[in-house]
Design an enzyme around this catalytic site. Structure first.
Site, PDB file in Angstrom:
ATOM      1  N   ASP A 310       4.812 -11.562  13.840  1.00 33.95           N
ATOM      2  CA  ASP A 310       5.502 -10.535  13.074  1.00 33.95           C
ATOM      3  C   ASP A 310       6.635  -9.988  13.917  1.00 33.95           C
ATOM      4  O   ASP A 310       6.465  -9.761  15.111  1.00 33.95           O
ATOM      5  CB  ASP A 310       4.530  -9.400  12.732  1.00 33.95           C
ATOM      6  CG  ASP A 310       3.720  -9.753  11.508  1.00 33.95           C
ATOM      7  OD1 ASP A 310       4.294 -10.372  10.585  1.00 33.95           O
ATOM      8  OD2 ASP A 310       2.522  -9.425  11.471  1.00 33.95           O
ATOM      9  N   ASP A 347      12.463  13.836   7.800  1.00 30.14           N
ATOM     10  CA  ASP A 347      12.022  12.439   7.744  1.00 30.14           C
ATOM     11  C   ASP A 347      11.233  12.125   9.018  1.00 30.14           C
ATOM     12  O   ASP A 347      11.796  12.081  10.100  1.00 30.14           O
ATOM     13  CB  ASP A 347      13.269  11.543   7.645  1.00 30.14           C
ATOM     14  CG  ASP A 347      12.907  10.090   7.471  1.00 30.14           C
ATOM     15  OD1 ASP A 347      11.692   9.766   7.545  1.00 30.14           O
ATOM     16  OD2 ASP A 347      13.830   9.281   7.260  1.00 30.14           O
ATOM     17  N   GLU A 351      12.726   5.897  12.290  1.00 31.24           N
ATOM     18  CA  GLU A 351      14.162   5.725  12.044  1.00 31.24           C
ATOM     19  C   GLU A 351      14.823   7.089  11.838  1.00 31.24           C
ATOM     20  O   GLU A 351      15.877   7.380  12.401  1.00 31.24           O
ATOM     21  CB  GLU A 351      14.412   4.855  10.805  1.00 31.24           C
ATOM     22  CG  GLU A 351      14.094   3.390  10.998  1.00 31.24           C
ATOM     23  CD  GLU A 351      12.631   3.067  10.742  1.00 31.24           C
ATOM     24  OE1 GLU A 351      11.839   4.006  10.500  1.00 31.24           O
ATOM     25  OE2 GLU A 351      12.254   1.873  10.808  1.00 31.24           O
ATOM     26  N   PHE A 380      11.136   9.137   1.020  1.00 28.15           N
ATOM     27  CA  PHE A 380      11.402   7.730   0.677  1.00 28.15           C
ATOM     28  C   PHE A 380      10.334   7.247  -0.303  1.00 28.15           C
ATOM     29  O   PHE A 380       9.160   7.524  -0.142  1.00 28.15           O
ATOM     30  CB  PHE A 380      11.325   6.898   1.963  1.00 28.15           C
ATOM     31  CG  PHE A 380      11.549   5.442   1.755  1.00 28.15           C
ATOM     32  CD1 PHE A 380      12.841   4.932   1.758  1.00 28.15           C
ATOM     33  CD2 PHE A 380      10.487   4.578   1.544  1.00 28.15           C
ATOM     34  CE1 PHE A 380      13.047   3.572   1.572  1.00 28.15           C
ATOM     35  CE2 PHE A 380      10.692   3.238   1.339  1.00 28.15           C
ATOM     36  CZ  PHE A 380      11.983   2.730   1.356  1.00 28.15           C
ATOM     37  N   ALA A 382       9.156   3.760  -2.759  1.00 19.48           N
ATOM     38  CA  ALA A 382       9.410   2.337  -2.933  1.00 19.48           C
ATOM     39  C   ALA A 382      10.376   2.101  -4.079  1.00 19.48           C
ATOM     40  O   ALA A 382      11.130   1.132  -4.078  1.00 19.48           O
ATOM     41  CB  ALA A 382       8.106   1.594  -3.180  1.00 19.48           C
ATOM     42  N   SER A 387      15.975   8.170   0.997  1.00 16.97           N
ATOM     43  CA  SER A 387      15.429   9.510   1.201  1.00 16.97           C
ATOM     44  C   SER A 387      16.600  10.451   1.455  1.00 16.97           C
ATOM     45  O   SER A 387      17.735  10.007   1.596  1.00 16.97           O
ATOM     46  CB  SER A 387      14.463   9.493   2.389  1.00 16.97           C
ATOM     47  OG  SER A 387      15.163   9.117   3.552  1.00 16.97           O
ATOM     48  N   LYS A 403      20.284   8.883   2.119  1.00 11.93           N
ATOM     49  CA  LYS A 403      20.527   7.722   2.985  1.00 11.93           C
ATOM     50  C   LYS A 403      19.576   6.617   2.540  1.00 11.93           C
ATOM     51  O   LYS A 403      18.459   6.888   2.086  1.00 11.93           O
ATOM     52  CB  LYS A 403      20.324   8.079   4.451  1.00 11.93           C
ATOM     53  CG  LYS A 403      18.888   8.426   4.855  1.00 11.93           C
ATOM     54  CD  LYS A 403      18.808   8.596   6.350  1.00 11.93           C
ATOM     55  CE  LYS A 403      17.376   8.538   6.876  1.00 11.93           C
ATOM     56  NZ  LYS A 403      16.502   9.604   6.399  1.00 11.93           N
ATOM     57  N   ASP A 526      -2.880  -7.455  10.785  1.00  9.51           N
ATOM     58  CA  ASP A 526      -3.730  -6.276  10.699  1.00  9.51           C
ATOM     59  C   ASP A 526      -4.101  -5.899   9.267  1.00  9.51           C
ATOM     60  O   ASP A 526      -5.211  -5.486   9.009  1.00  9.51           O
ATOM     61  CB  ASP A 526      -3.079  -5.102  11.423  1.00  9.51           C
ATOM     62  CG  ASP A 526      -1.680  -4.813  10.903  1.00  9.51           C
ATOM     63  OD1 ASP A 526      -1.214  -5.543  10.008  1.00  9.51           O
ATOM     64  OD2 ASP A 526      -1.050  -3.876  11.418  1.00  9.51           O
ATOM     65  N   ASP A 530      -3.028  -9.510   5.099  1.00  7.85           N
ATOM     66  CA  ASP A 530      -2.968 -10.559   6.117  1.00  7.85           C
ATOM     67  C   ASP A 530      -4.242 -11.393   6.138  1.00  7.85           C
ATOM     68  O   ASP A 530      -4.268 -12.478   6.730  1.00  7.85           O
ATOM     69  CB  ASP A 530      -2.797  -9.959   7.521  1.00  7.85           C
ATOM     70  CG  ASP A 530      -1.352  -9.576   7.791  1.00  7.85           C
ATOM     71  OD1 ASP A 530      -0.479 -10.157   7.131  1.00  7.85           O
ATOM     72  OD2 ASP A 530      -1.125  -8.698   8.634  1.00  7.85           O
TER      73      ASP A 530
END
Lengths: 692, 190, 563
Positions: A310, A347, A351, A380, A382, A387, A403, A526, A530
């Site tokens: 990953d 936020d 990031e 934020f 989906a 956000s 943004k 994890d 997966d």
């Protein structure tokens, strides 16, 4: 327990216990599992009987007694190597057991709480755990969120968050809830919990021979049969030679000498150390905080030639960092930074925080209180894929600062009847091409600019991948990024291939494809999604922080939840196989010298002239003192070499990430050539000592 | 059962093909191309077959060049060698005996180095060849036994050289004299 | 040694190396069913064969059916040869009026020719009729060699194919090997040999008067056709007792060169075929190189031993049991080649070689005849050693050992061990029996360690399906005929069955693609490793026995001691 503890090779208590165990292991039932050493055992018994009956009949032979003693030592040394390897595992299991107290569980029956003992819990039972409770068994959080101290199994003291849903829902029996309250659905039957299995594994109780170990055992047994043939036919050949040279009989070819010859020839070195090598492989993995559910998995790790990694966490640091603000035309950098900071104040994503940090560092824009600003944070989602904040300004108008990805912001701008400038489009494309993530910032109908979010490739990872390449292992980066971004990061990190915009089912598909082409695939994962891929992969390492489903699907669990671990696991697997091969080669190569010690010794009188020394003494190239000392030296060397190689068996041969050819040349030189030469020197030295 | 039938049938097929057709075809070809060789290189003198060019004969008379020791005394039924190992005392004694005998028989100096093929028995027992050196050592004795004059003796000497075969294609095998052919020829020297 | 002799060695090896890729490529075409120039010549015969036996040439089978077909076919051949010997007197083509063969000798000979051993407990010219030699033995010379190739082809398919249990069709492999490889080569060689003087006729033996007036019976018969295939098919069973030392079997140095080349030609070329068919000619050349290094080393030791002086014979050339026209060097090229390949024909008597040269011959056989070896058999035997080498050393690169991308696991190791063990078992156990029993000892022709060497050589030759002998041993006794016969059976099928099992198991596996992590089996390192494993496994097994036979004998000879 902390598996990181490093038990010294020469821990006193351990050595004492191993010595005791090596005597206990003389039990024939246990011994027969190792055919090579079993043959030595039989030889030891036979020789002992001969010594005793000889003694009773009044012709006691101290030479035979010495052979018998060294044969017993050979068996004991082999047992000792196994015992010491097991001992190290057991010591680790002990500390695990200490931590497992007789926990009481609060079982939920209907709405009633019932107190039961942990071992009575069945799969599917629901229990409540609050701060201070020890989680009674493995399970899945079905309600609530809590911080859990998992140091009992990981050795890591920092608590981790466990919450229902998502990828952090699995809890392990024996760990402790530190805060809050959770409902847990039990997922393991009693006696089969994670910790139970871990103890069983490290104790070696359930250890089964791995496929390669079985194949090697067959080879060793086969070689033993060949040498048995060579030895049992020797008296007949010898008989012919005696009568041809007109001798009545020989005192040099007695049963104990034949047993000694046989034991010297059969591969006792590797035979004695084989199980120690296997156990210590498991042990080395444990020291890296990885638990394999079977020895087979470690072996397979050595064979893996494609690694699915990953991107996030493995190749790059978990989070993207803001590194630059690029304003749109007519907007100053400060304005952009200010808006970006505003939109990120609440936020909590890495990031978002990195934007706040960058704004402070670059333009000294300080943190502001959102409530004072009359701002509403828009998280934020989906759906929106952006956000931001809604600011109520003094004129009562609401300013929307957002943004998000360029697509999301474009939709947002269009909805506000704004205009998305070409320049911004270009910047976005350019940044994506460089492997960065462009975050477009907009206020109402106006695009302010772009925040340059960059993936930070982990230090040293490129070097690691080139090592893997040398070893013939292909690395494939898996990422949800678009192909452009993915390609840039792939190039920066030096992976061989990448999968962009990958969905979990793509991973599974890729694994199947690679396998169909004959590759063995390793991956680490994890999340619940997966699990199928982990199950399909030849080596699936589940992170301990992951879901129970993932942990069940994989064949190893990484207690540190460190994605880079995959590479180390491969190394441990390779080292294990190398150690086996090296010691096998060494063991077989040893035989050459032993022949040159024993054959001239027993055949010295054949076809002898008046001086009693026959022509075959020309083969005594080591110039050993006497026939008896030659035979003893060989058998002593044969026994001692087992002990001397125990540290090597436990630590494994030196491993370096090089191509197969280089590794082979090196190992062949040390263990092949060394294996031929070492016994010549060793036997000569022992012979000198004996004849002092 | 099916396999058994296939086995029998294909066995029949190969028996006919390789056991009957193949030898017959080869015989057919060579009887046309090399009839003399295919029939044993037999040499006919005055209507009588006197031997095969390839098969040595027992020569113990003083008027003939003697050949190599033969365990079978040049009887081809069956052919074979002594199969003595080098540590066999019999071989050691035989070699010594043959050496003495060769020297005595040819009235040579006792220190003469006798070529080794005259001391060791051949593999087939039918070896028709000896080395030129071994032949030259016998010239004197043969000439004397036949009562040759100096001229004839020289002719005999020349004949030995004439019958010395060089290595085949100059590089294969050893220099050698076929004494069956040589002896056949010296009967004609008068 | 003279320059001339060195030149002859160079000529021999240059021709061998030069011809290998040419014939190897042709055979690859034949066996993969491609077009080749013999197709127009014998294609109709191939089609006729399939129509006659009612087999679809495109239908492939698994290893068990393949092995079953092979065993049935060999059983048929054995019974036929056994029976025609028992009734030889009443059968045609018996101009010498030879009587029926004893049951034990017939058993031994039938097993011997079926197993490509061609051990001869009898003397051809005084025992077997032309009929038995042709219809019985010549046929077996062809089909036993073709059987060896068929086993190899199944193994190649197992190695090169993936995830299938189909290994081809035994009948097709058998037919193609015979029709397109063995038959044409034999016809060419037979005609060339007659051109040098080998006999080929159906005349009766001719009684002549020698120059001295004695009677001599000149034997005859269809020798060239049998000798051609005996060399090409690594059979080795001579038409006459002295085998290729007999002037009618091997009349000139040139016929000698042709026959020596024929011994190694197909086995050597098959390494190229192998490389071609598994998709890497390098793999083929690797095996070829390992083989030729072993061959040349053996030859060098033999030459050294044979030319060395000793106190018993001084500086005499050791010409005992050798022919003048060949000399020492040609006799030794032959003795190392014929034992390296499972040929067993001789142009000099091995019993009379110097002890070390005799030991090299013995070791060549004991190692499993993997130095070129029997047609097909040498290479599949070599692949067994390759598998063992890959397994032992391959672990040292840190991966489950693999060969050509096929993982070597417990089953393959088990079968490889059986294949190595079977012949070793025969050699050691039977030799031990013979060297302590009166039945064994009464046949000896030499005493001292050399007598033991005769026994050891006999059982090595049987187990290795070689057929050459320390011929002083009188093997035409009930004891030797039976023990050697059983030894040949174990040595042949104790290897063939495990090899086919390996082929079956490998065919079912996936192929791991090549990478830098792959243990390479096509470089110098591997050649060295392979040679090392062969020598160590073989050496360790037989060192005690050899030290009591040829080794001690050479030491005694050097001390001037005789028995």
């Amino acid at each position: 327990m902390s598996t990181k503890q490093n038990i010294s090779l020469f821990d006193k208590a351990l050595l004492l216990q191993a010595t005791k165990d090596s005597v206990i292991k003389l039990n024939p039932v246990a011994l027969i599992k190792n055919p090579v050493i079993f043959i030595v055992g039989l030889g030891a018994v036979l020789t002992t009987v001969i010594v005793i009956t000889g003694g009773l009949q009044g012709n006691f032979s101290s030479f035979n007694l010495q052979i018998a003693i060294w044969l017993w030592f050979t068996v004991l040394f082999a047992n000792f190597s196994e015992a010491i390897a097991e001992g190290r595992g057991k010591a680790q299991a002990e500390s695990l057991k200490k931590n497992r107290t007789q926990t009481k569980a609060r079982k939920l029956v209907g709405k009633q709480e019932v107190s039961v003992f942990a071992p009575e819990l069945k799969k599917g039972d629901i229990v409540i755990c609050e701060a201070g409770d020890v989680i009674p068994s493995d399970g899945e959080v079905i309600e609530g969120i809590a911080s859990v101290d998992e140091s009992a199994i990981t050795g890591e003291s920092a608590p981790v968050i466990r919450e229902s849903g998502g990828d952090r829902s699995a809890v392990t029996g024996g760990t402790k809830v530190i805060s809050d309250r959770i409902l847990i659905s039990i997922t393991s039957e009693p006696g089969n919990t994670f910790i139970d299995r871990m103890i069983a594994l490290v104790e070696g109780a359930k250890r089964q021979k791995t496929p390669n170990e079985i194949a090697l055992s067959i080879l060793l047994s086969g070689l033993s049969i060949i040498f048995l043939l060579a030895v049992v036919t020797l008296p007949a050949f010898f008989g012919y030679s005696l009568s041809a040279s007109g001798l009545p009989g020989s005192e040099n070819l007695t049963l104990p000498v034949l047993v000694a010859l046989l034991v010297c020839l059969i591969p006792t070195t590797i035979g004695g150390l084989l199980s120690a090598i296997g156990i210590s492989g498991m042990d080395r993995l444990l020291q890296r905080n990885v638990i394999a559910t079977s020895g087979r998995a470690i072996e397979a790790a050595g064979d893996v030639d494609v690694l699915l990694l990953d991107k996030t966490g493995t190749i790059t640091l978990g989070n993207r960092m803001a590194t630059n603000f690029i304003p749109a035309d007519g907007v100053t950098v400060e304005e952009l930074a200010d808006a970006a900071q505003l939109s990120s104040l609440s936020d909590e994503t890495p990031e978002g925080r990195s934007i706040v940090v960058l704004a402070k560092e670059k333009f000294n824009i300080r943190g502001r209180d959102i409530t004072n600003l009359h701002a509403t944070f828009i998280p934020f989602t989906a759906q929106s894929r952006m956000s931001g904040v809604d600011l109520s300004s003094k004129d009562g108008k609401t300013h929307q600062i957002r943004k998000g990805s360029s697509e999301a912001i474009r939709t947002f701008i269009h909805n506000n009847n704004g205009f998305f400038p070409q320049k911004i489009k270009d910047i976005v494309t350019e940044l994506a091409r460089q492997g960065a993530t462009p975050l477009v910032v907009a206020e109402d109908d106006k695009v302010l600019g772009v925040v340059h979010l960059k993936d930070i490739v982990k230090g040293g990872i490129k070097q690691r991948f080139s090592e893997l390449r040398k070893m013939g292992i292909k690395t494939v980066m898996i990422t949800g990024d678009n192909p452009l971004t993915a390609a840039a990061i792939a190039a920066e990190a030096g992976v061989d291939d990448f999968m962009a915009e990958a969905k979990p089912e793509d991973k599974l598909q890729r694994i199947r494809e690679e396998q169909a082409n004959g590759h063995l695939v390793g991956m680490i994962g994890d999340g619940t999604n997966d699990a199928p891929a982990l199950a399909q992969a030849d080596i699936g390492i589940a992170m301990n922080s992951g879901t129970q489903a993932a942990r069940e699907a994989g064949n190893m669990v990484d207690l540190d939840s460190n994605p880079t671990k995959l590479i180390e696991v491969v190394e441990v697997g390779k080292q294990l196989l190398m150690t086996r091969g090296a010691l096998t080669t060494f063991s077989i190569a040893n035989d050459v010298a032993k022949y040159f010690a024993i054959i001239p010794a027993i055949a010295v009188s054949l076809y002898a002239g008046s001086n009693g020394v026959g022509p075959l003494s020309a083969l005594n190239i080591m110039h050993l003192g006497s026939p008896q000392s030659a035979i003893l030296s060989a058998i002593i060397f044969n026994a001692l070499i087992i002990v001397m190689l125990i540290p090597l068996a436990l630590k494994g041969v030196r491993y370096r990430p090089v191509s197969a050819n280089v590794a082979l040349t090196r190992n062949l030189f040390i263990y092949g050539l060394g294996g031929i030469i070492a016994p010549f020197i060793g036997i000569k030295l022992i012979d000198l000592l004996i004849n002092l | 059962m099916k396999t058994l039938i296939i086995s029998l049938k294909i066995f029949l097929f190969f028996t006919i093909l390789t056991g009957i057709v193949y030898p017959l075809v080869v015989t057919g070809i060579v009887q046309v191309v090399f009839p003399h060789k295919a029939n044993g290189n037999l040499i006919v003198e005055a209507g009588k077959t006197v031997g095969s060019e390839l098969i040595g004969q027992q020569f113990d008379s003083t008027i003939y060049f003697m050949g190599r020791p033969s365990v079978t005394l040049y009887n081809p039924l069956p052919s074979g060698g002594s199969n003595y190992g080098l540590t066999n005392a019999k071989l050691k004694n035989l070699v010594e005996e043959r050496k003495q005998q060769f020297i005595r028989f040819n009235q040579l100096d006792s220190l003469t180095e006798v070529p080794s093929e005259m001391l060791f028995a051949s593999a087939s027992g039918l070896d028709p060849h000896i080395s030129p050196k071994a032949a030259l050592l016998q010239v004197e004795r043969v000439a004397n036994a036949r009562g040759f004059n100096a001229d004839q003796k020289q002719q005999l000497q020349k004949l030995v050289l004439e019958f010395t075969e060089e290595p085949q294609f100059l590089c294969l095998g050893e220099k050698r004299v076929n004494i069956f052919l040589l002896n056949l020829e010296i009967d004609n020297i008068q | 040694m003279t320059i001339l002799e060195i030149i002859q060695i160079l000529i021999f090896f240059s021709l061998l190396i030069g011809l290998t890729p040419i014939l190897g490529k042709y055979m690859a075409n034949v066996f993969t069913g491609n077009r080749h120039f013999m197709l127009p010549v014998f294609g109709w015969l191939e089609r006729l064969a399939y129509r006659f036996i009612k087999v679809d040439p495109n239908e492939e089978t698994n290893w068990k059916s393949y092995a079953f077909g092979l065993l049935m076919f060999n059983l048929t051949g054995f019974l036929f040869v056994f029976l025609i010997q028992l009734f030889q007197a009443v059968l045609p083509l018996n101009p010498a009026h030879l009587s029926n063969v004893s049951w034990h000798s017939a058993f031994n000979t039938a097993v011997s020719f079926m197993t490509n051993t061609n051990w001869q407990g009898y003397a051809g010219e005084t025992t077997l009729s032309y009929f038995v030699q042709m219809v019985g033995l010549t046929v077996q010379n062809f089909v036993s060699a073709a059987t060896g190739i068929a086993v190899l082809l199944a193994l190649i398919k197992g190695i090169s194919r993936k995830t299938t249990d189909k290994l081809g069709n035994f009948w097709v492999d058998l037919t193609r090997s015979t029709l397109y490889v063995l038959l044409p080569l034999s016809i060419v060689l037979a005609v060339l040999l007659v051109g040098q003087g080998v006999v080929q006729n159906f005349n009766s033996y001719e009684t002549i008067q020698t120059l001295q007036g004695a009677e001599q019976v000149i034997p005859s018969g269809p020798a060239a056709s049998q000798i051609a295939i005996k060399q090409m098919g690594t059979n080795g069973g001579g038409f006459f007792n002295a085998n290729s030392a007999h002037p009618f079997e091997n009349p000139t140095p040139f016929s000698n060169l042709l026959e020596m080349l024929a011994i190694l030609l197909i086995p050597a070329s098959l390494t190229f075929t192998y490389g071609k068919m598994v998709g890497s000619t390098r793999q083929g050349w690797t095996i070829f190189t390992a083989m030729i290094i072993l061959l040349i080393s053996g030859l060098a030791i033999s030459l050294y031993a044979e030319y060395a002086s000793n106190p018993v014979f001084g500086h005499l050339s050791l010409m005992e049991g050798k022919e003048t026209r060949f000399g020492i060097t040609n006799s030794l090229i032959w003795s190392t080649s014929t034992t390296a390949a499972s040929n067993g024909s001789v142009n000099a008597m091995h019993d009379s070689l110097s002890p070390l040269s005799g030991m090299i011959a013995m070791i060549n056989i004991m190692l499993g005849e993997v130095v070129f070896g029997g047609v097909g058999a040498g290479l599949y035997g070599m692949v067994i050693f390759v598998i063992l080498t890959v397994f032992i050393a391959g672990l040292m690169v840190g991966r489950t050992p693999e060969y050509m991308g096929k993982k070597i696991e417990a089953f393959e190791v088990k079968m490889a061990i059986i294949a190595v063990l079977a012949p070793s078992f025969v050699i050691l156990i039977f030799s031990a029996w013979a060297s302590v029993s009166q039945m064994g000892l009464s046949s000896l022709n030499n005493s001292g360690p050399h007598g033991f060497s005769e026994i050891l050589y006999a059982f090595s030759s049987a187990a290795g399906n070689n057929g050459s002998a320390f011929a002083g041993l009188n093997a035409n006794t009930v004891f030797y005929n039976l023990t050697l016969g059983i030894g040949m059976l174990i040595g042949r099928f104790g290897v063939i069955i495990p090899v086919l099992a390996i082929a079956g198991s490998m065919g079912r596996k996936k192929i791991t693609p090549l990478s830098a992590g792959t243990f390479r089996t096509d470089n110098w390192l591997f050649i060295g490793l392979l040679i090392g494993v062969i020598l160590i496994v073989g050496g360790l097994t037989f060192f005690p026995a050899l030290s009591l036979g040829p080794i001690v004998e050479q030491l005694l000879l050097n001390n001037g001691i005789t028995f």
